[in-house]
Motif scaffolding. Structure first.
Motif, PDB file in Angstrom:
ATOM      1  N   ALA A 161       0.700  -0.756  -0.080  1.00  0.00           N
ATOM      2  CA  ALA A 161       0.201  -0.491  -0.163  1.00  0.00           C
ATOM      3  C   ALA A 161       0.591   1.154   0.055  1.00  0.00           C
ATOM      4  N   ILE A 162       2.289   1.077   0.382  1.00  0.00           N
ATOM      5  CA  ILE A 162       2.982   2.561   1.344  1.00  0.00           C
ATOM      6  C   ILE A 162       2.779   3.200  -0.751  1.00  0.00           C
ATOM      7  N   TYR A 163       2.779   2.222  -2.081  1.00  0.00           N
ATOM      8  CA  TYR A 163       3.133   2.939  -2.959  1.00  0.00           C
ATOM      9  C   TYR A 163       2.109   3.660  -2.986  1.00  0.00           C
ATOM     10  N   ILE A 164       1.137   3.948  -2.994  1.00  0.00           N
ATOM     11  CA  ILE A 164      -0.558   3.935  -3.682  1.00  0.00           C
ATOM     12  C   ILE A 164      -0.789   5.036  -2.497  1.00  0.00           C
ATOM     13  N   ASP A 165      -0.438   4.739  -1.275  1.00  0.00           N
ATOM     14  CA  ASP A 165      -0.675   5.941   0.422  1.00  0.00           C
ATOM     15  C   ASP A 165       0.533   7.169  -0.366  1.00  0.00           C
ATOM     16  N   TYR A 166       1.332   7.179  -0.944  1.00  0.00           N
ATOM     17  CA  TYR A 166       1.828   8.666  -0.867  1.00  0.00           C
ATOM     18  C   TYR A 166       1.558   9.228  -2.426  1.00  0.00           C
ATOM     19  N   LEU A 167       0.631   8.949  -2.716  1.00  0.00           N
ATOM     20  CA  LEU A 167       0.358   9.167  -4.260  1.00  0.00           C
ATOM     21  C   LEU A 167      -0.433  10.554  -3.966  1.00  0.00           C
ATOM     22  N   PRO A 168      -0.277  11.753  -4.867  1.00  0.00           N
ATOM     23  CA  PRO A 168      -0.946  12.772  -4.694  1.00  0.00           C
ATOM     24  C   PRO A 168      -2.652  13.168  -4.386  1.00  0.00           C
ATOM     25  N   LYS A 169      -2.870  12.293  -5.108  1.00  0.00           N
ATOM     26  CA  LYS A 169      -4.374  12.184  -5.818  1.00  0.00           C
ATOM     27  C   LYS A 169      -4.775  11.427  -4.715  1.00  0.00           C
TER      28      LYS A 169
END
Ligand code: LMR
Length: 335
Positions: free
Chosen positions: A324-332
């Protein structure tokens, strides 16, 4: 007296240039030669940035370090250049992030549609916690990521119809870079996708082996894609950027002062390159708007929402596969 003497000796040692001054007399074996291979044209954001980088490094080392730039897949094509870097056959490459995903699949996060809206958002992400993990994963594979360069946002082109709604993608066959996320993106939209190297883009579209592709305005015009495609949708749906990579073994053997020159030059070029990429893409968009050679559709907000909804499952499957880390930090997710 002794302290003064030692200080003088140390100062003299520090100020002595490590680059031999009379570099023009040196052979290639005596100089440091960095072979920098890439797949795009010289007038693209990457082509221009790599040449500027080469010039700065040569100037600042009085020619002791020579950066030889090989554009246009002249040395290696997509798929080959990463292997060549790992084997030490070239010292530097700057592939699109999608093209390193065979080695570090987590980098596919950059391919997720509508993940970023601006290049500033991309920069923040790459400099942030998720970006640091992504860079560490490259180092673990024997590659030093030294900088991150932009190209811009991708647009969709095809030969059948204007792409407005997800249903318009039916039966299309897209050329893609090697990335499962890109493949699944088109499958979710009801189209097919096939990996082709960048040097083949024009010919597969011309021969109609494939009838659609996605790329930035800069790459579209540079590869003359608009000569063999009838429709373009300005969707800005995906980001295309480059990781500037150096073979780690080679990097670690470089003298400290050469590493400093390289990093300084890269920092300067990276800053310059960001606005250049925006400028080149704007220029190519204006060119396509004026040339009357391709039908242009600007995706509306309502249409974009439909695309986003159709593509949402990609985020969940990415999270499940890679964390999830890669998704959690997305600006989106911060908007
Ligand atoms: C592509 O293959 O479409 C791009 O990655 C080419 C490039 O390096 O910009």
């Amino acid at each position: 007296m002794l302290v003064i003497l030692i200080s003088i000796v140390l100062l003299a040692a520090c100020s002595a240039r490590d680059y031999p001054v009379d570099h023009e007399q040196l052979s290639e074996e005596e100089r440091i030669v960095i072979r920098f291979s890439h797949v795009v044209g010289e007038e693209t954001p990457k082509g221009l940035a790599s040449r500027r980088f080469a010039k700065l490094v040569e100037e600042r080392t009085d020619g002791f370090v020579e950066v030889q730039v090989f554009p246009n897949s002249f040395l290696y094509k997509d798929g080959e250049e990463l292997d060549a870097l790992l084997a030490g056959e070239v010292e530097m490459i700057a592939p699109a992030t999608s093209k390193i995903t065979s080695l570090v699949p987590e980098w596919q996060v950059m391919d997720l549609p509508f993940a970023f809206r601006t290049m500033e958002e991309v920069k923040e992400y790459i400099d942030g916690p998720a970006g640091e993990v992504l860079k560490k994963k490259l180092r673990e594979q024997g590659i030093s990521p030294l900088a991150f360069w932009d190209n811009g946002f991708k647009q969709m082109t095809n030969n059948e119809r204007p792409l407005r709604n997800p249903e318009d993608f039916r039966d299309l066959q897209f050329r893609i870079m090697e990335s499962d996320v890109l493949k699944e993106q088109f499958q979710l939209l009801g189209a097919e996708a096939k990996v082709e190297t960048f040097d083949q883009v024009f010919s597969v579209l011309e021969r109609q082996t494939l009838n659609a592709q996605e790329n930035t305005f800069s790459n579209i015009v540079n590869r003359k894609v608009h000569h063999v495609q009838d429709y373009i949708t300005v969707s800005n749906h995906g980001y295309l950027g480059y990781v500037v990579l150096m073979n780690d073994q080679f990097w670690k053997k470089l003298p400290d002062e050469v590493q400093i020159v390289i990093l300084d030059a890269l920092e300067e070029v990276t800053e310059w390159q960001r606005s250049l990429a925006e400028e080149v893409n704007r220029e190519k968009y204006d060119y396509l708007s004026a040339c009357q050679c391709i039908d242009i559709h600007e995706l509306s907000d309502a249409e974009r929402k439909q695309w986003e909804e159709a593509l949402l499952p990609l985020y969940e499957s990415f999270s499940e596969r890679y964390g999830a880390i890669y998704i959690d930090y997305l600006p989106k997710n911060k908007r």
